[in-house]
Design an enzyme around this catalytic site. Structure first.
Site, PDB file in Angstrom:
ATOM      1  N   ASN A 122       0.880  -1.163   0.000  1.00 55.73           N
ATOM      2  CA  ASN A 122       0.000   0.000   0.000  1.00 55.73           C
ATOM      3  C   ASN A 122       0.924   1.221   0.000  1.00 55.73           C
ATOM      4  O   ASN A 122       1.379   1.658   1.055  1.00 55.73           O
ATOM      5  CB  ASN A 122      -0.903  -0.020   1.228  1.00 55.73           C
ATOM      6  CG  ASN A 122      -1.958   1.077   1.212  1.00 55.73           C
ATOM      7  OD1 ASN A 122      -1.811   2.079   0.525  1.00 55.73           O
ATOM      8  ND2 ASN A 122      -3.006   0.894   1.996  1.00 55.73           N
TER       9      ASN A 122
ATOM     10  N   LYS B  12       2.908   0.635   3.454  1.00 51.97           N
ATOM     11  CA  LYS B  12       2.460  -0.451   4.320  1.00 51.97           C
ATOM     12  C   LYS B  12       2.665  -1.762   3.577  1.00 51.97           C
ATOM     13  O   LYS B  12       2.335  -1.870   2.392  1.00 51.97           O
ATOM     14  CB  LYS B  12       0.982  -0.294   4.678  1.00 51.97           C
ATOM     15  CG  LYS B  12       0.659   0.921   5.521  1.00 51.97           C
ATOM     16  CD  LYS B  12      -0.832   0.996   5.804  1.00 51.97           C
ATOM     17  CE  LYS B  12      -1.194   2.237   6.593  1.00 51.97           C
ATOM     18  NZ  LYS B  12      -2.666   2.341   6.825  1.00 51.97           N
TER      19      LYS B  12
ATOM     20  N   ARG C 243      -2.569  -1.915  -3.537  1.00 50.81           N
ATOM     21  CA  ARG C 243      -3.676  -0.971  -3.499  1.00 50.81           C
ATOM     22  C   ARG C 243      -3.420   0.076  -4.581  1.00 50.81           C
ATOM     23  O   ARG C 243      -2.389   0.744  -4.591  1.00 50.81           O
ATOM     24  CB  ARG C 243      -3.757  -0.287  -2.141  1.00 50.81           C
ATOM     25  CG  ARG C 243      -4.848   0.787  -2.076  1.00 50.81           C
ATOM     26  CD  ARG C 243      -4.639   1.702  -0.898  1.00 50.81           C
ATOM     27  NE  ARG C 243      -5.674   2.748  -0.828  1.00 50.81           N
ATOM     28  CZ  ARG C 243      -5.485   3.931  -0.256  1.00 50.81           C
ATOM     29  NH1 ARG C 243      -4.325   4.229   0.309  1.00 50.81           N
ATOM     30  NH2 ARG C 243      -6.458   4.826  -0.230  1.00 50.81           N
TER      31      ARG C 243
ATOM     32  N   HIS D  93     -15.238   5.869   7.682  1.00 52.18           N
ATOM     33  CA  HIS D  93     -13.795   5.616   7.672  1.00 52.18           C
ATOM     34  C   HIS D  93     -13.111   6.948   7.987  1.00 52.18           C
ATOM     35  O   HIS D  93     -12.984   7.820   7.114  1.00 52.18           O
ATOM     36  CB  HIS D  93     -13.352   5.094   6.302  1.00 52.18           C
ATOM     37  CG  HIS D  93     -11.877   4.874   6.190  1.00 52.18           C
ATOM     38  ND1 HIS D  93     -11.310   3.615   6.198  1.00 52.18           N
ATOM     39  CD2 HIS D  93     -10.839   5.743   6.090  1.00 52.18           C
ATOM     40  CE1 HIS D  93      -9.993   3.724   6.101  1.00 52.18           C
ATOM     41  NE2 HIS D  93      -9.688   5.021   6.031  1.00 52.18           N
TER      42      HIS D  93
ATOM     43  N   GLY E 210      -9.898   8.963   9.270  1.00 54.72           N
ATOM     44  CA  GLY E 210      -8.462   8.977   9.496  1.00 54.72           C
ATOM     45  C   GLY E 210      -7.890  10.242   8.909  1.00 54.72           C
ATOM     46  O   GLY E 210      -8.603  11.233   8.734  1.00 54.72           O
TER      47      GLY E 210
ATOM     48  N   MET F  41      -5.368  14.353  14.780  1.00 61.03           N
ATOM     49  CA  MET F  41      -6.499  14.542  15.679  1.00 61.03           C
ATOM     50  C   MET F  41      -6.090  14.436  17.146  1.00 61.03           C
ATOM     51  O   MET F  41      -6.638  15.137  18.005  1.00 61.03           O
ATOM     52  CB  MET F  41      -7.602  13.532  15.350  1.00 61.03           C
ATOM     53  CG  MET F  41      -8.856  13.686  16.196  1.00 61.03           C
ATOM     54  SD  MET F  41      -9.636  15.334  16.065  1.00 61.03           S
ATOM     55  CE  MET F  41     -10.330  15.233  14.412  1.00 61.03           C
TER      56      MET F  41
ATOM     57  N   ILE G  58      -8.888   7.416  13.349  1.00 63.34           N
ATOM     58  CA  ILE G  58      -9.663   8.243  14.282  1.00 63.34           C
ATOM     59  C   ILE G  58     -10.910   7.496  14.737  1.00 63.34           C
ATOM     60  O   ILE G  58     -11.235   7.469  15.924  1.00 63.34           O
ATOM     61  CB  ILE G  58     -10.049   9.582  13.617  1.00 63.34           C
ATOM     62  CG1 ILE G  58      -8.802  10.397  13.267  1.00 63.34           C
ATOM     63  CG2 ILE G  58     -10.960  10.390  14.538  1.00 63.34           C
ATOM     64  CD1 ILE G  58      -9.083  11.644  12.438  1.00 63.34           C
ATOM     65  N   GLY G  59     -11.606   6.883  13.811  1.00 62.68           N
ATOM     66  CA  GLY G  59     -12.839   6.185  14.137  1.00 62.68           C
ATOM     67  C   GLY G  59     -12.640   5.052  15.124  1.00 62.68           C
ATOM     68  O   GLY G  59     -13.492   4.799  15.982  1.00 62.68           O
TER      69      GLY G  59
ATOM     70  N   ASN H 195     -10.010   4.824  17.316  1.00 68.40           N
ATOM     71  CA  ASN H 195      -9.221   5.152  18.501  1.00 68.40           C
ATOM     72  C   ASN H 195      -9.659   6.384  19.279  1.00 68.40           C
ATOM     73  O   ASN H 195      -9.130   6.641  20.358  1.00 68.40           O
ATOM     74  CB  ASN H 195      -7.743   5.325  18.098  1.00 68.40           C
ATOM     75  CG  ASN H 195      -7.151   4.053  17.541  1.00 68.40           C
ATOM     76  OD1 ASN H 195      -7.110   3.041  18.219  1.00 68.40           O
ATOM     77  ND2 ASN H 195      -6.695   4.097  16.297  1.00 68.40           N
TER      78      ASN H 195
END
Length: 392
Positions: free
Chosen positions: A9, A16, A91, A206, A208, A282, A327-328, A330
């Site tokens: 990715n 990644k 990806r 999603h 992030g 964030m 973010i979603g 954590n």
């Protein structure tokens, strides 16, 4: 000998990697941040999350994706003697109109995908650079593309078009949607663990550094907040999200900005970073006492709530809300802010379960779940499936 599938990715400054057995067991994962900068660093862990040792001669920084790939491969080979990579899954953010399923990459397809770079300027060139690095590293090994746009290709026409003359739609100016690999994974997890909910109407958020939302009905994408490009929809770490196109004409006419300057503004200088003047992270904003940091968080959660209601309307209602992404997954604070005062929509959050990061945190008739996403396993599954057709 260990025969394995490798997933890549590749981003503008990150890479990644996932290493999977042929039966799709996770063997190891690697992540490199800030490629091309002095502080670039790599983390590699085994299937249990234990850090793997780096080679003594590994660079202190990684100048290219290729250098990062070679170092990660050396670590993998040390941990799995006789490692043979039988396929590499990638990806690729944009598949355009023509590519809606994973496929083996050829030179002709690579040229076709390179022509889509103007549609995704911050992603497509780096995705394809990762493919080139893989081709150089693994001569003759199949490289398989998995497209972020593919999950959304079945949208109804009214959810797929803009109010422009039809000739532009035919030329490919339409709403593509992105983060499809993440939505594919969440949709599959719901089908496996929550089949009744999966058959209904679900909004997946999603959230992030890149952020979007998707309306999924019966396992199929109906609508997405991202459109023609990955800058549309929600505000993100450094991207504006939705913006009045009249502003862009104003910037050209009155500020004298050209397309490159506007692109930098929209993609790199705006979003949470631009609004706060503090950070695109964030976690930093939540801890900051700067008024503009709070304003950026307020705007972020407001836009999510507004899009949530719109996506529910697109499906004729909502049965579930799923949070995923950095973010979603954590930030209980952001999850609580998003769901605040949404009782009219049937959404509520239990503060104790939310703070404990439990999977199910809802209190209303609409189920609210937190499910960690896994784009790498989606890529690995696709690579396995395409490889099977090649070997047959």
């Amino acid at each position: 000998m260990t025969r394995a599938i490798l997933t890549l990715n590749s981003g503008s400054s990150s890479l990644k990697l996932g290493l999977f057995s042929e039966t799709l067991e996770t063997l190891a994962m690697a992540h490199v941040d800030r490629i091309g900068r002095r502080e670039a660093a790599m983390q590699i862990k085994d299937a249990a999350g234990k850090p793997l040792p780096m080679p003594e001669h590994a660079p202190n920084a990684f100048k290219t994706n290729g250098a990062a790939l070679r170092t990660a491969l050396e670590v993998f080979q040390a941990d799995f003697p006789g490692l043979e990579v039988v396929a590499v899954g990638h990806r690729v953010v944009h598949g355009g109109v023509n590519h809606a399923a994973p496929l083996r990459l050829t030179e002709e397809i690579m040229k076709d995908l390179a022509r889509l770079a103007p549609f995704a300027p911050l992603h497509q060139p780096h995705n394809l650079a990762g493919v080139r690095a893989s081709v150089d590293t693994f001569p003759g090994v199949p490289n398989i593309a998995c497209f972020d746009t593919a999950f959304h290709r079945g949208h109804p026409f009214v959810n797929d078009t803009y109010a422009l003359p039809h000739r532009y739609y035919e030329k490919g100016i339409r709403r593509y949607g992105f983060h499809g690999l993440s939505y594919d994974y969440i949709s599959g997890e719901l089908a496996r663990t929550e089949p009744e909910l999966a058959a209904g109407r679900v909004v997946v958020a999603h959230l992030g550094s890149g952020a979007s939302m998707c309306a999924i009905r019966g396992g199929r994408s109906i609508e997405s907040t991202m459109g023609f490009s990955a800058v549309d929809g929600l505000p993100m770490g450094t991207r504006t999200g939705q913006i009045d196109p009249g502003i862009l004409m104003y910037l050209m006419d009155e500020e004298g900005m050209d397309s490159h300057q506007i692109s930098d503004l929209l993609y790199k200088e705006s979003g949470l970073l631009g609004m706060s003047g503090v950070s695109n992270d964030m976690r930093t904003l939540e801890a900051s006492e700067e008024p503009h940091a709070a304003e950026a968080v307020d705007y972020f959660t407001y836009r999510i709530r507004r899009e949530l209601a719109g996506l529910a309307a697109a499906m004729g209602g909502i049965d579930g809300l799923v949070f995923c992404g950095g973010i979603g997954e954590n930030s209980p604070h952001i999850r609580a802010r998003v769901c605040e005062d949404l009782g009219w929509l049937g959404i509520g959050v239990d503060p104790i379960r939310n703070l404990a990061h439990e999977r199910e945190i809802g209190t209303g008739k609409v189920r609210v779940l937190v499910i960690p996403t896994n784009e790498e396993i989606v890529i690995a599954r696709a690579a396995q499936a395409v490889l099977a057709t090649i070997e047959d």
